[in-house]
Design a protein around this motif. Structure first.
Motif, PDB file in Angstrom:
ATOM      1  N   ASP A   1       2.011   2.863  -8.304  1.00  0.00           N
ATOM      2  CA  ASP A   1       1.316   2.704  -9.580  1.00  0.00           C
ATOM      3  C   ASP A   1       0.155   1.722  -9.450  1.00  0.00           C
ATOM      4  N   ARG A   2       0.404   0.595  -8.802  1.00  0.00           N
ATOM      5  CA  ARG A   2      -0.651  -0.403  -8.622  1.00  0.00           C
ATOM      6  C   ARG A   2      -1.773   0.139  -7.733  1.00  0.00           C
ATOM      7  N   ARG A   3      -1.388   0.850  -6.689  1.00  0.00           N
ATOM      8  CA  ARG A   3      -2.381   1.436  -5.788  1.00  0.00           C
ATOM      9  C   ARG A   3      -3.243   2.455  -6.542  1.00  0.00           C
ATOM     10  N   ALA A   4      -2.620   3.232  -7.412  1.00  0.00           N
ATOM     11  CA  ALA A   4      -3.366   4.225  -8.190  1.00  0.00           C
ATOM     12  C   ALA A   4      -4.372   3.553  -9.119  1.00  0.00           C
ATOM     13  N   VAL A   5      -3.967   2.446  -9.759  1.00  0.00           N
ATOM     14  CA  VAL A   5      -4.886   1.710 -10.637  1.00  0.00           C
ATOM     15  C   VAL A   5      -6.073   1.180  -9.839  1.00  0.00           C
ATOM     16  N   ALA A   6      -5.784   0.593  -8.684  1.00  0.00           N
ATOM     17  CA  ALA A   6      -6.860   0.063  -7.837  1.00  0.00           C
ATOM     18  C   ALA A   6      -7.809   1.175  -7.403  1.00  0.00           C
ATOM     19  N   ALA A   7      -7.270   2.342  -7.046  1.00  0.00           N
ATOM     20  CA  ALA A   7      -8.107   3.467  -6.616  1.00  0.00           C
ATOM     21  C   ALA A   7      -9.027   3.927  -7.745  1.00  0.00           C
ATOM     22  N   ILE A   8      -8.508   3.974  -8.972  1.00  0.00           N
ATOM     23  CA  ILE A   8      -9.332   4.365 -10.120  1.00  0.00           C
ATOM     24  C   ILE A   8     -10.440   3.347 -10.350  1.00  0.00           C
ATOM     25  N   ASN A   9     -10.090   2.056 -10.293  1.00  0.00           N
ATOM     26  CA  ASN A   9     -11.094   1.011 -10.498  1.00  0.00           C
ATOM     27  C   ASN A   9     -12.205   1.081  -9.449  1.00  0.00           C
ATOM     28  N   LEU A  10     -11.828   1.302  -8.208  1.00  0.00           N
ATOM     29  CA  LEU A  10     -12.828   1.377  -7.141  1.00  0.00           C
ATOM     30  C   LEU A  10     -13.730   2.594  -7.327  1.00  0.00           C
TER      31      LEU A  10
ATOM     32  N   HIS B   1       0.829  -1.207   0.000  1.00  0.00           N
ATOM     33  CA  HIS B   1       0.000   0.000   0.000  1.00  0.00           C
ATOM     34  C   HIS B   1       0.864   1.257   0.000  1.00  0.00           C
ATOM     35  N   HIS B   2       1.967   1.233   0.711  1.00  0.00           N
ATOM     36  CA  HIS B   2       2.802   2.426   0.839  1.00  0.00           C
ATOM     37  C   HIS B   2       3.755   2.624  -0.337  1.00  0.00           C
ATOM     38  N   PHE B   3       4.242   1.526  -0.922  1.00  0.00           N
ATOM     39  CA  PHE B   3       5.322   1.657  -1.891  1.00  0.00           C
ATOM     40  C   PHE B   3       4.928   1.325  -3.335  1.00  0.00           C
ATOM     41  N   ALA B   4       3.881   0.529  -3.549  1.00  0.00           N
ATOM     42  CA  ALA B   4       3.473   0.181  -4.924  1.00  0.00           C
ATOM     43  C   ALA B   4       2.507   1.247  -5.435  1.00  0.00           C
TER      44      ALA B   4
END
Length: 312
Positions: free
Chosen positions: A55-64, A50-53
């Motif tokens: 790009d992946r966290r941003a994609v998940a946030a957009i999807n949600l 959650h803290h360091f990934a």
């Protein structure tokens, strides 16, 4: 026996593979730890994720945001954090699937609906599942109860490919993994009465699919489920695999074969599968693979949802 199955060779003992063999040994030792310890390790990895990934966290946030517009920002933030923790647990669960002793893993899983598989007799079936944080564990755990076949992505590393395929098939001598591009192999298995695990919920572009609604968003969705069912003369069964709260383990559920599927309307078939997958996801949304760019392909003229991938 599939002649393409990787077999051990002395070339795998080359010094360039020693670090990888040591890593697998450490993974096997980790799979022997108490279940609660393994889950705690996974959550810790998820917190780091959650803290360091970013790009992946941003994609998940957009999807949600796209899929749950009715949630408040605070609710989506909590869901995002829970999803990142679930992804960390998923890495540990892959390790469990590959290396945990069969008897221990079996005791963690409650299964329901095996009678639907038995009732098929000699007819083949496509077992539709979805990409969750636990998907790597799910495809191994399912073979404890039935010799399911399934797709996998062949790895360029000789040792990695050997180990991942051996681990995918280790629970049941009769099950078999095959490279995901081997469509003829899949159809042959279905016509011979095999039950093949298949996850159609990723974006492979519109050339291989049609536009269908997924959480109210237009998504490029493969038509392969209905096409494989027709060409393989197979039934289609939905599979659900969820991580239960606390230390209760997992539940594997197999539904009854879908009626009137495939139909003469390919678009309707695709939408039906999407709707069934969406219903599963809504029950445990934190466990889905939201880090995937599910909506990367857009209809002509629509803006892209995701920022460009950063060059490394």
């Amino acid at each position: 026996m599939d002649s393409s199955r990787p077999e051990f060779s002395f070339a795998m003992l080359h010094p360039r593979y020693w670090f990888l063999w040591c890593a697998f040994g450490l993974c096997a030792l980790t799979a022997c730890l108490p279940y609660r310890v393994q889950l705690a390790m996974g959550r810790g990895i998820g917190i780091l994720f959650h803290h360091f990934a970013r790009d992946r966290r941003a994609v998940a946030a957009i999807n949600l945001a796209l899929c749950f517009p009715d949630l408040t920002e605070a609710e989506r933030t909590r869901l995002l954090r829970a999803n990142m923790e679930a992804m960390g647990i998923g890495l540990i669960e892959q390790n469990m699937g590959w290396f945990m002793p069969r008897s221990r893993l079996r005791n963690l899983i409650a299964v329901e609906g095996l009678e639907h598989i038995t009732a098929l007799g000699d007819q083949g079936a496509i077992i539709v599942t979805r990409h969750t944080s636990s998907v790597q564990l799910a495809v191994v755990a399912a073979t404890i109860f039935h010799p399911f076949a399934g797709m996998y992505r062949r790895h360029k590393n000789l040792v990695m490919d050997f180990v991942q395929r051996k681990c995918r098939e280790r629970m049941n001598e009769a099950c078999e993994a095959f490279e995901r591009k081997e469509v003829r192999t899949m159809l042959r298995f279905l016509r011979q009465g095999s039950r093949v695990l298949y996850a159609p919920d990723q974006d492979y572009g519109i050339k291989q699919g049609v536009w269908a609604s997924f959480f109210g968003v237009k998504a490029a969705t493969v038509t392969a489920t209905s096409r494989f069912a027709k060409l393989g003369k197979a039934r289609v069964i939905m599979m659900d695999f969820v991580r239960l709260p606390g230390l209760q383990g997992y539940k594997l559920t197999l539904g009854a074969p879908l009626e009137q599927f495939p139909s003469d309307d390919e678009q309707a078939d695709v939408q039906r599968v999407n709707d069934l997958l969406e219903a599963q996801i809504r029950r445990v949304p934190e466990q889905y693979l939201w880090v995937h760019r599910r909506f990367k392909t857009r209809p002509e003229g629509e803006p892209k949802y995701y920022p460009p991938k950063r060059k490394r």
